[in-house]
Design a protein around this motif. Structure first.
Motif, PDB file in Angstrom:
ATOM      1  N   SER A 174       0.808  -1.225   0.000  1.00  0.00           N
ATOM      2  CA  SER A 174       0.000   0.000   0.000  1.00  0.00           C
ATOM      3  C   SER A 174       0.830   1.258   0.000  1.00  0.00           C
ATOM      4  N   PRO A 175       1.635   1.443  -1.016  1.00  0.00           N
ATOM      5  CA  PRO A 175       2.481   2.640  -1.075  1.00  0.00           C
ATOM      6  C   PRO A 175       1.650   3.926  -1.030  1.00  0.00           C
ATOM      7  N   ARG A 176       2.234   4.939  -0.418  1.00  0.00           N
ATOM      8  CA  ARG A 176       1.544   6.230  -0.270  1.00  0.00           C
ATOM      9  C   ARG A 176       1.566   6.994  -1.597  1.00  0.00           C
ATOM     10  N   VAL A 177       0.385   7.381  -2.056  1.00  0.00           N
ATOM     11  CA  VAL A 177       0.274   8.105  -3.329  1.00  0.00           C
ATOM     12  C   VAL A 177       0.044   9.590  -3.042  1.00  0.00           C
ATOM     13  N   GLY A 178       0.890  10.443  -3.595  1.00  0.00           N
ATOM     14  CA  GLY A 178       0.717  11.891  -3.460  1.00  0.00           C
ATOM     15  C   GLY A 178       0.480  12.521  -4.820  1.00  0.00           C
ATOM     16  N   LEU A 179      -0.376  13.534  -4.845  1.00  0.00           N
ATOM     17  CA  LEU A 179      -0.659  14.259  -6.083  1.00  0.00           C
ATOM     18  C   LEU A 179       0.084  15.588  -6.057  1.00  0.00           C
ATOM     19  N   ILE A 180       0.873  15.858  -7.093  1.00  0.00           N
ATOM     20  CA  ILE A 180       1.574  17.145  -7.159  1.00  0.00           C
ATOM     21  C   ILE A 180       0.542  18.257  -7.330  1.00  0.00           C
ATOM     22  N   ASN A 181       0.622  19.243  -6.446  1.00  0.00           N
ATOM     23  CA  ASN A 181      -0.307  20.364  -6.524  1.00  0.00           C
ATOM     24  C   ASN A 181       0.331  21.594  -5.880  1.00  0.00           C
ATOM     25  N   ILE A 182      -0.368  22.726  -5.965  1.00  0.00           N
ATOM     26  CA  ILE A 182       0.233  23.966  -5.475  1.00  0.00           C
ATOM     27  C   ILE A 182      -0.323  24.385  -4.120  1.00  0.00           C
ATOM     28  N   GLY A 183      -0.891  23.434  -3.413  1.00  0.00           N
ATOM     29  CA  GLY A 183      -1.371  23.696  -2.066  1.00  0.00           C
ATOM     30  C   GLY A 183      -1.807  22.377  -1.471  1.00  0.00           C
ATOM     31  N   GLU A 184      -1.914  22.318  -0.166  1.00  0.00           N
ATOM     32  CA  GLU A 184      -2.282  21.060   0.475  1.00  0.00           C
ATOM     33  C   GLU A 184      -3.781  20.770   0.410  1.00  0.00           C
ATOM     34  N   GLU A 186      -7.626  20.312  -0.766  1.00  0.00           N
ATOM     35  CA  GLU A 186      -8.104  19.653  -1.971  1.00  0.00           C
ATOM     36  C   GLU A 186      -8.712  20.594  -3.002  1.00  0.00           C
ATOM     37  N   GLN A 187      -9.162  21.761  -2.575  1.00  0.00           N
ATOM     38  CA  GLN A 187      -9.763  22.686  -3.546  1.00  0.00           C
ATOM     39  C   GLN A 187      -8.703  23.573  -4.208  1.00  0.00           C
ATOM     40  N   LYS A 188      -7.444  23.365  -3.876  1.00  0.00           N
ATOM     41  CA  LYS A 188      -6.360  24.158  -4.462  1.00  0.00           C
ATOM     42  C   LYS A 188      -5.956  23.636  -5.839  1.00  0.00           C
ATOM     43  N   GLY A 189      -5.360  24.512  -6.631  1.00  0.00           N
ATOM     44  CA  GLY A 189      -4.674  24.056  -7.835  1.00  0.00           C
ATOM     45  C   GLY A 189      -5.410  24.236  -9.137  1.00  0.00           C
ATOM     46  N   SER A 190      -4.841  23.640 -10.168  1.00  0.00           N
ATOM     47  CA  SER A 190      -5.399  23.728 -11.513  1.00  0.00           C
ATOM     48  C   SER A 190      -6.684  22.903 -11.583  1.00  0.00           C
ATOM     49  N   ILE A 191      -7.436  23.096 -12.640  1.00  0.00           N
ATOM     50  CA  ILE A 191      -8.658  22.312 -12.856  1.00  0.00           C
ATOM     51  C   ILE A 191      -8.301  20.828 -12.892  1.00  0.00           C
ATOM     52  N   LEU A 192      -7.200  20.501 -13.579  1.00  0.00           N
ATOM     53  CA  LEU A 192      -6.759  19.102 -13.665  1.00  0.00           C
ATOM     54  C   LEU A 192      -6.445  18.540 -12.282  1.00  0.00           C
ATOM     55  N   ALA A 193      -5.703  19.294 -11.479  1.00  0.00           N
ATOM     56  CA  ALA A 193      -5.304  18.801 -10.159  1.00  0.00           C
ATOM     57  C   ALA A 193      -6.521  18.643  -9.239  1.00  0.00           C
ATOM     58  N   GLN A 194      -7.451  19.573  -9.313  1.00  0.00           N
ATOM     59  CA  GLN A 194      -8.647  19.481  -8.465  1.00  0.00           C
ATOM     60  C   GLN A 194      -9.489  18.262  -8.832  1.00  0.00           C
ATOM     61  N   ALA A 195      -9.683  18.066 -10.133  1.00  0.00           N
ATOM     62  CA  ALA A 195     -10.503  16.934 -10.575  1.00  0.00           C
ATOM     63  C   ALA A 195      -9.805  15.613 -10.247  1.00  0.00           C
TER      64      ALA A 195
END
Lengths: 314, 314
Positions: A174-184, A186-195
């Motif tokens: 169960s490796p930890r998965v992180g999403l690259i984004n510009i804030g911690e 969940e509503q932060k970031g680009s449309i792609l990152a939010q979706a």
């Protein structure tokens, strides 16, 4: 195990590639065979220079070369006897368990799609890169350049592909998965990152730990780092540049050494029906030796079969 | 010159901000006045602790605070007497030449758009960041986070804004503009990067030198680095993390020191009718001192007026 290596791939080919193969030999067991793909006479003469007369390196003749700057699809169709073309032939026919090259990345990607093809159910294969972490471990990031423009569903699959790869090759469950984004948040970031955040959060197959920022990239927060191929390529290359900058300035330590791409030997293409490794164009013999180690790792860990199992049981 | 500083902005406010102002005083001439915006009694008591009894720091009372996590637009409308709200009032009315805060970045951005407003003809203002280069100089990158999703025309304007800023503040004519991309060739990269490349190449107002990759980020290739706010934010934060990583490992040199955000004091918002600086949330007194230096630089170089001149003469 048969490891096909494109002897003509990379800025310092064929010499650096053959010297890398020779460096790797002591780490291989007797039944691990290198298929050295390239012009027979050239390969033989370099092997002779190194007084090699064994049987563990087998030459597979290929008399054409796809250059670094060539258009991938055109080059592959016009040069069927290129080392990359012949290498993919070996892989497709099951005569090689893995194919690796430090040559034209685009041709390696296109060759993968045309020969062994994408696993059914996968939208787009990704290229995975290794990101050194300050704790001495590494994370796997994908995509690092195969897909400059991505959709949220593609990134969701990258999270699954990366998780299977990481677990299969490291044994860590169960490796930890992180999403690259510009804030911690969940509503932060680009449309792609939010979706994508919403999809990853809802996906029970992965261990999603949330967004990770640029400042966390090396900090051991995630095992699998998910991003589009544009962002991933830029981050990976920026990370690798630390090694050269510090070396130029006469500074090094364990972390700096781990930003040296040579250590990782290359990047697997994940999501295709076969094992393919793309190595750095500037690969030295040491990098090629580690590329062969990476080849063994992907074959032994049966990543490809495991991904097929997961995707087909969706 | 009147420099309005949000005393309540940042993780270590108000103490670090006031100590930073006191550190900056010796570098200011007599006619450079600090307007310290925040609760009068709190500010006065910290000034008293430091035995300050001069007239160069003037307190502008503000009895509300916008916290780091608050929703920018809502907070600004519900807290008109916040230090950020009052600061923008001073700027709008011409009672301050520049307003700076290490507080809520979103509120600083929204406050800019609502008070001094975007320069006519500018699609979206950008936040500019400073990127240390291995030659000891720095490049200006924009956007670093105000606009996570961008259109090619926005990036084209960022190139102009950045060029005017760089030339006005450094005196270097025709600064070199580089576009962040995943390959050197113009047909490489995302749809956004490809379309932007074409616009930059055709724009005679800027000195476009082509794409620059992640590996070139610190290498002195460009003076103005153009990218969308998603990529820029990630690259900037990743760059800043080098400082902390190396410090933790007991390593430093000039380059590493230059990756310390404290040195730059903050990031100007460019493309608005006024001078606004956003500083790092974790700003120390030294960072605040440098923030005040940056405030002077943007006022003295008349960046804002120069941008208006360029855009209106389009």
């Amino acid at each position: 195990m048969k490891i096909a290596v494109d002897v003509m791939g990379g800025d310092f080919a064929p010499k650096a590639v053959i010297e890398g193969i020779l460096l790797a030999l002591p780490s291989l067991s007797n039944n691990e065979i290198i298929l050295a793909v390239g012009p027979r006479d050239t390969i033989q003469s370099i092997l002779d220079e190194h007084h090699y007369s064994g049987t563990q390196i087998q030459i597979i003749h290929a008399d054409q070369v796809i250059e670094m700057g060539e258009h991938p699809t055109r080059a592959l169709s016009q040069k069927p006897n290129s080392s990359i073309g012949i290498g993919f032939g070996l892989l497709k026919e099951g005569k090689a368990d893995v194919f690796a090259s430090a040559g034209n990345t685009g041709a390696m990607m296109v060759g993968s799609l045309f020969s062994v093809k994408t696993i059914e159910g996968i939208q787009r294969p990704a290229i995975a890169g290794f990101v050194p972490q300050t704790d001495g471990k590494y994370a796997v990031m994908l995509d690092i350049g195969a897909n400059a423009d991505c959709k949220p569903e593609m990134l969701e699959q990258f999270a699954i592909l990366g998780s299977v790869y990481f677990e299969a090759t490291t044994g860590i469950k169960s490796p930890r998965v992180g999403l690259i984004n510009i804030g911690e948040e969940e509503q932060k970031g680009s449309i792609l990152a939010q979706a994508t955040h919403a999809l990853l959060k809802a996906n029970s197959k992965i261990n999603f730990i949330g967004n990770i920022e640029g400042k966390d990239f090396f900090k051991g927060k995630a095992d699998v780092i998910v991003t589009d191929g544009f962002t991933g390529n830029i981050m990976l290359k920026m990370g690798e540049s630390i090694y050269n900058i510090m070396k130029d300035q006469g500074m090094t330590n364990d972390f700096v050494e781990n930003t040296n791409y040579e250590k990782y030997g290359g990047s697997p293409i994940i999501g295709i029906n076969g094992n393919v490794i793309i190595a750095h164009g500037a690969s030295s013999p040491v990098a090629i030796k580690n590329m062969i180690g990476l080849c063994k790792s992907v074959v032994e860990s049966k990543v490809c079969e495991k991904i097929k199992g997961i995707i087909e049981n969706k």
